[in-house]
Enzyme design. Structure first.
Site, PDB file in Angstrom:
ATOM      1  N   HIS A  19      25.788  89.348  28.081  1.00 56.23           N
ATOM      2  CA  HIS A  19      24.561  89.173  29.021  1.00 56.23           C
ATOM      3  C   HIS A  19      25.234  88.883  30.210  1.00 56.23           C
ATOM      4  O   HIS A  19      26.099  88.675  31.360  1.00 56.23           O
ATOM      5  CB  HIS A  19      24.146  87.482  28.562  1.00 56.23           C
ATOM      6  CG  HIS A  19      22.624  87.815  29.953  1.00 56.23           C
ATOM      7  ND1 HIS A  19      21.763  88.190  30.042  1.00 56.23           N
ATOM      8  CD2 HIS A  19      22.485  86.792  30.893  1.00 56.23           C
ATOM      9  CE1 HIS A  19      20.811  87.648  30.452  1.00 56.23           C
ATOM     10  NE2 HIS A  19      21.907  86.689  31.130  1.00 56.23           N
TER      11      HIS A  19
ATOM     12  N   ASP B  38      11.113  80.241  26.097  1.00 52.97           N
ATOM     13  CA  ASP B  38      11.648  80.942  26.710  1.00 52.97           C
ATOM     14  C   ASP B  38      10.421  81.362  27.360  1.00 52.97           C
ATOM     15  O   ASP B  38       9.994  81.120  28.601  1.00 52.97           O
ATOM     16  CB  ASP B  38      12.875  81.254  26.204  1.00 52.97           C
ATOM     17  CG  ASP B  38      13.509  82.074  27.930  1.00 52.97           C
ATOM     18  OD1 ASP B  38      13.752  80.821  28.297  1.00 52.97           O
ATOM     19  OD2 ASP B  38      13.813  82.885  28.378  1.00 52.97           O
TER      20      ASP B  38
ATOM     21  N   ARG C  55       8.482  77.816  34.517  1.00 53.56           N
ATOM     22  CA  ARG C  55       8.935  77.155  35.627  1.00 53.56           C
ATOM     23  C   ARG C  55       8.814  78.671  37.359  1.00 53.56           C
ATOM     24  O   ARG C  55       9.163  78.364  38.479  1.00 53.56           O
ATOM     25  CB  ARG C  55      10.474  77.817  35.393  1.00 53.56           C
ATOM     26  CG  ARG C  55      11.115  76.371  34.259  1.00 53.56           C
ATOM     27  CD  ARG C  55      12.620  77.166  33.709  1.00 53.56           C
ATOM     28  NE  ARG C  55      13.769  77.413  34.560  1.00 53.56           N
ATOM     29  CZ  ARG C  55      14.052  78.625  33.962  1.00 53.56           C
ATOM     30  NH1 ARG C  55      14.452  78.612  33.009  1.00 53.56           N
ATOM     31  NH2 ARG C  55      14.990  78.442  34.751  1.00 53.56           N
TER      32      ARG C  55
ATOM     33  N   SER D  95      17.760  79.257  29.242  1.00 54.65           N
ATOM     34  CA  SER D  95      17.175  80.229  28.509  1.00 54.65           C
ATOM     35  C   SER D  95      17.497  81.406  28.779  1.00 54.65           C
ATOM     36  O   SER D  95      17.835  82.386  27.324  1.00 54.65           O
ATOM     37  CB  SER D  95      16.389  80.210  30.609  1.00 54.65           C
ATOM     38  OG  SER D  95      15.526  81.358  30.051  1.00 54.65           O
TER      39      SER D  95
ATOM     40  N   LYS E  81      18.047  82.828  23.782  1.00 55.86           N
ATOM     41  CA  LYS E  81      17.764  84.522  23.779  1.00 55.86           C
ATOM     42  C   LYS E  81      18.953  85.377  23.435  1.00 55.86           C
ATOM     43  O   LYS E  81      18.855  86.194  22.070  1.00 55.86           O
ATOM     44  CB  LYS E  81      17.591  85.068  24.761  1.00 55.86           C
ATOM     45  CG  LYS E  81      15.539  84.591  25.714  1.00 55.86           C
ATOM     46  CD  LYS E  81      14.988  85.349  25.859  1.00 55.86           C
ATOM     47  CE  LYS E  81      16.064  85.311  28.030  1.00 55.86           C
ATOM     48  NZ  LYS E  81      15.038  85.625  29.034  1.00 55.86           N
TER      49      LYS E  81
END
Lengths: 435, 435
Positions: B83, B162, B169, B184, B188
């Site tokens: 990620h 999320d 948010r 978050s 995921k």
């Protein structure tokens, strides 16, 4: 004005601009462009970052102007009100409004109902049969102009922003935040169209502000808003470690307030009523010397003038004035219960919070805003802090509709009572004055 | 669980309990018992108070379990994903997923679309005609098991908490909060059913975390969540002061990613792809020695194995694989515009944020989630930081559908360019490794 930008800015410690605050409060009140979740986030950011004096002034003014702001062109004299942050046995307004009006000061008092251990001023007044606290604004104004005082409830017309903000704060843990508390109080009071405001900021176990430094901070914040909005404001910080006076409960407190205006009130209660009333006389310019003001006020009690003013107010607001002459005509509990001293000694602690909760258990207060209040429920203290007691002496009488409430209530009451062997000195009731 | 109590507790610096967090996240996701305004207040309190490692683990796990958590019983080998916190020109996933899969590691990559200066990985892939990023979960899993890699978009089934929290948010100024960012991301990614995760935490002008210490803090928080949830996690902190590689834009970045797998990629981009891929091989246990892993991966590029895996993936996901052999078949802008060096010297700054905004002005990115992206829009850098230029040399080529966009975009581009007289040393691209 984008609510996002205001949240972001405040979160980062920035300052909100006057026009931003105005647009925010107006938008939120009207439900246009400002959502509950954005306001909730902003309120929490304010909890952590605070507001400076300028921001607070603008914030309060925006709340104030979200609804009707009273004007009193027909009143030539000074319009002065008093606000208390609330405590157990605090029936000050009931005696103070007619007393101060009797001195020639105009007192346009719009009061709250609240979620205290006992009802608020309105609930207390409503235990007088027929007494109406929902007068229309025009009639309220006319009564103030004519008699010098009136006490009604918050209406939807006054500071609707506060009502909406308070409901949100109540469910998002942002009630106990000094700038938000202070702007809420001041927006409603300033909407009355005042020349001056006296604040009774209570501190101690039974107060909203348990710590003295918090109470002082709140007082200073309230005064700063008064300064920013051009209304002279004075605060007294008073003790709320034990209940004020002897009566706690709605009709019971009305009795005590009436008796005080007939010269038979408990010393501590009378002391607070006279001190706050004297501050109002000073702000009104009626009597600038505190000692002279106290004497003037005592004279109005002794002469019956203050009691007479109460009679006029009760009558004007639809109340049964015969109760003033015969207190037995007020609603009274059929059942009572004596709480006895479990040991001999001196009362060291008579915890106001515990006494308040006891009164609520008996039916005198609300847990939810929709709960009904029992006007007859409550208690009367026969002994207070510092008093000597022998085991088995009656310390308090509990009143309720239902006998089954007494056992747990007495148990609760005693959990707040500490009897020590040694005598104990007096604690000051009038702690500080901030102007 | 009363949301009020959690807000109050967190606001006061307390710790949320596992069962409270579970009930909160489940209630909020299902719209039962937790309102948007209460969650907004809590998120702002978390912004100020943070969450400790235990809370973060439970919070992330609750988000993760708000939806489907993949299992891969049919895959014997290690499932590892990567990620990136995102940056300008970051097309790493496009090259990395097939490369790592070619080394025998399983890469079940669920990617985001986002609101970057260019599209996200999905937008880039979708510039390949026919490429589908919306495969059903079962087909996604089967493709990973069969080919070793697949890249699809976030589905409503994965971590729905999320999606709902992020939307809140986004409008309450609580996006840039490290524990919330970290939970978050991790919720995921962990829902993919991983054995290990490599993080590319970017820092610099074009990164979400502009400051190195913030990036480090985010990396450490992400790794703490990995620890708390039992998934081995490694972070690389990489520079994002100038764009990564030369291409910025959707189809343009696909071209660069393909060329990189054919051995013709820019050095900086290749460096990041190989380093992150080597970390994945290490977590998978395929090759524990970093240098040996780099060589293994370079071999897979040189042999064409990685490119072959990309071809398999494109084909399996419905894409037109002929574009891999003839890049001219990818969508291309009809219009282009040369940005020339306004003076001679050395490029001291090629501001990634400004370049990203230039690409967005040309149509490569979104401002709102509903905006359409132009796959052909963007730019290609011919010079980068440290390069010497003569006045009038071409520094970049801009691409757009509409010629009128070039003038303002070139102006914007040049505002991020600083040419100095003196040569300038290299800045490290691989800044730190945190494990």
């Amino acid at each position: 004005m984008q609510p996002y930008d205001l949240i972001f800015n405040k979160r980062n410690g920035g300052t909100l601009q006057p026009e931003e605050i105005e647009a925010l409060i107006a938008g939120y009140t009207q439900g246009e462009g400002v959502t509950d979740y954005q306001m909730a986030a902003l309120l929490m950011a304010i909890y952590f970052r605070g507001m400076n004096e300028d921001e607070l002034g603008h914030w309060t003014r925006a709340m104030l102007h979200s609804g009707v702001v009273l004007e009193h062109p027909e009143i030539a004299g000074a319009k002065i009100d008093k606000h208390s942050t609330g405590g157990v046995g605090d029936k000050v307004s009931l005696s103070l409004a007619p007393l101060v009006a009797a001195a020639g000061v105009y007192v346009p008092m719009i009061s709250g109902r609240g979620l205290g251990h006992t009802g608020g001023t309105l609930d207390k007044l409503e235990s007088i049969p027929g007494f109406r606290t929902d007068l229309p604004i025009e009639r309220f104004k006319a009564q103030v102009a004519e008699l010098g005082c009136a006490i009604i409830g918050q209406t939807g017309e006054i500071a609707p922003a506060d009502k909406k903000l308070y409901a949100l704060r109540d469910v998002t843990a942002t009630v106990d935040c000094i700038p938000l508390i202070a702007s809420s109080i001041m927006s409603k009071k300033l909407a009355e169209g005042l020349d001056g405001l006296v604040l009774d900021v209570k501190t101690g176990r039974g107060a909203f502000m348990t710590e003295l430094d918090q109470a002082r901070q709140l007082a200073e914040t309230l005064i700063a808003i008064g300064r920013a909005t051009g209304v002279e404001t004075v605060a007294r910080i008073t003790a709320m470690d034990q209940p004020l006076g002897r009566a706690v409960g709605n009709a019971l407190e009305v009795v005590e307030a009436i008796e005080t205006l007939r010269g038979k009130g408990p010393d501590d209660f009378l002391d607070v009523v006279l001190t706050l009333s004297a501050e109002m006389l000073r702000l009104a310019g009626v009597e600038r010397d505190h000692q002279a003001a106290l004497e003037l006020l005592q004279g109005l009690i002794d002469s019956g003038a203050a009691f007479g003013k109460l009679r006029e107010m009760v009558s004007a607001q639809g109340g049964d004035e015969s109760v003033l002459d015969d207190l037995e005509r007020l609603p009274r509990a059929k059942e009572s219960f004596d709480v006895l001293a479990p040991e001999s000694g001196f009362i060291h602690v008579l915890d106001a919070l515990v006494v308040g909760r006891t009164a609520r258990m008996l039916g005198a207060g609300r847990k939810a805003i929709t709960d009904a209040i029992d006007p007859v429920a409550g208690l009367v203290l026969e002994r207070k802090r510092g008093d000597g007691v022998d085991k088995g002496d009656r310390i308090a009488i509990l009143y309720a509709r239902d006998h089954s409430l007494f056992e747990p209530a007495a148990h609760r009451f005693l959990s707040g009572l500490v009897i020590g062997e040694a005598p104990i000195g007096e604690q000051p009731l009038l702690i500080d004055r901030i102007a």
